[in-house]
Design an enzyme around this catalytic site. Structure first.
Site, short mmCIF file in Angstrom:
data_model
loop_
_atom_site.label_atom_id
_atom_site.label_comp_id
_atom_site.label_asym_id
_atom_site.label_seq_id
_atom_site.Cartn_x
_atom_site.Cartn_y
_atom_site.Cartn_z
N CYS A 47 4.19 -11.22 -5.29
CA CYS A 47 4.32 -9.93 -6.81
C CYS A 47 3.89 -10.83 -7.58
O CYS A 47 3.57 -12.04 -7.65
CB CYS A 47 5.76 -9.88 -7.36
N LEU A 48 3.08 -10.01 -7.66
CA LEU A 48 1.64 -10.67 -8.52
C LEU A 48 2.15 -10.77 -10.11
O LEU A 48 1.90 -11.59 -10.98
CB LEU A 48 0.97 -9.46 -8.78
N GLY A 68 -0.86 -4.69 -4.46
CA GLY A 68 0.23 -3.07 -4.73
C GLY A 68 0.64 -4.11 -5.95
O GLY A 68 0.29 -4.99 -6.56
N GLN A 96 3.97 -3.57 -14.60
CA GLN A 96 3.13 -5.14 -14.35
C GLN A 96 2.53 -4.88 -15.94
O GLN A 96 1.61 -6.16 -15.67
CB GLN A 96 3.09 -5.46 -13.30
N HIS A 101 10.14 -1.83 -8.88
CA HIS A 101 9.73 -2.18 -10.92
C HIS A 101 9.36 -1.15 -10.77
O HIS A 101 9.96 -1.45 -12.72
CB HIS A 101 7.72 -2.17 -10.22
N HIS A 116 8.96 -1.66 -2.79
CA HIS A 116 8.97 -2.73 -3.43
C HIS A 116 7.93 -2.69 -5.04
O HIS A 116 8.96 -3.22 -6.09
CB HIS A 116 7.97 -4.57 -3.04
N GLU A 117 7.21 -2.04 -5.01
CA GLU A 117 6.96 -1.29 -5.90
C GLU A 117 7.59 -0.55 -6.66
O GLU A 117 7.48 -0.24 -8.37
CB GLU A 117 4.89 -0.65 -5.73
NI NI Z 1 6.01 -6.89 -8.04
#
Ligand code: NI
Length: 169
Positions: free
Chosen positions: A91-92, A46, A51, A137, A133-134
């Protein structure tokens, strides 16, 4: 298509609250393609637009092992949430850090797809976790901020140390 650099925590830009997408045009679709390519290359399941430093309410997700089912959520909203479940998340933007976070078990979500059409889905399991989660963000929130103060502090110290080592090399 292009792979874009991913902002790494605690980059303050990750705390930007994303704006609604006012119209799904070619520029937005290009951004979505870049986001998908960036997510698959990472690899991740995701990615939120912030990001890649685009403060817009756009999320891409693909939780399939074959990476064949890209799902796009523009201006997503949670209509209903029920239950509670704890899952290990990563998380990336917080590479190498995984920890357990409590979220709703089942959610009903509405959003626009990349054609600009409204759709609704009911998500459970990893998909529900990933959407929540996204969506955090989009509000400028990163999952590590949901952990205890002590854990959060440890993660910050680790990431800052790693950054210093990178800059020094
Ligand atoms: Ni994340």
């Amino acid at each position: 298509m292009a792979i874009r650099p991913i902002l790494i925590y605690p980059d303050p830009r990750l705390h930007t609250v994303a704006s609604k997408v006012s119209g799904v045009n070619d520029e937005i679709r290009q951004l979505i393609e870049d986001m998908a390519e960036t997510m698959y290359a990472a690899p991740g399941i995701g990615l939120a637009a912030i990001q890649v430093n685009e403060p817009l309410q756009i999320i891409v997700i693909d939780v399939t092992p074959e990476k064949t089912h890209l799902q796009v959520f523009i201006n997503p909203q949670i209509l209903e949430a029920e239950g509670e479940e704890e899952c290990e998340e990563g998380c990336l933007s917080v590479p190498g850090i995984y920890d357990w976070v409590k979220r709703a078990k089942k959610i009903r979500v509405t959003a626009l797809n990349k054609e600009g059409e409204t759709f609704e889905i009911i998500a459970e399991g990893m998909m529900a976790v990933c959407i929540q989660h996204e969506m955090d963000h989009l509000l400028g929130r990163v999952f590590v901020e949901k952990l205890s103060r002590l854990k959060h502090q440890r993660i910050l110290t680790k990431l800052k140390k790693r950054q210093r080592e990178k800059q020094g090399s």
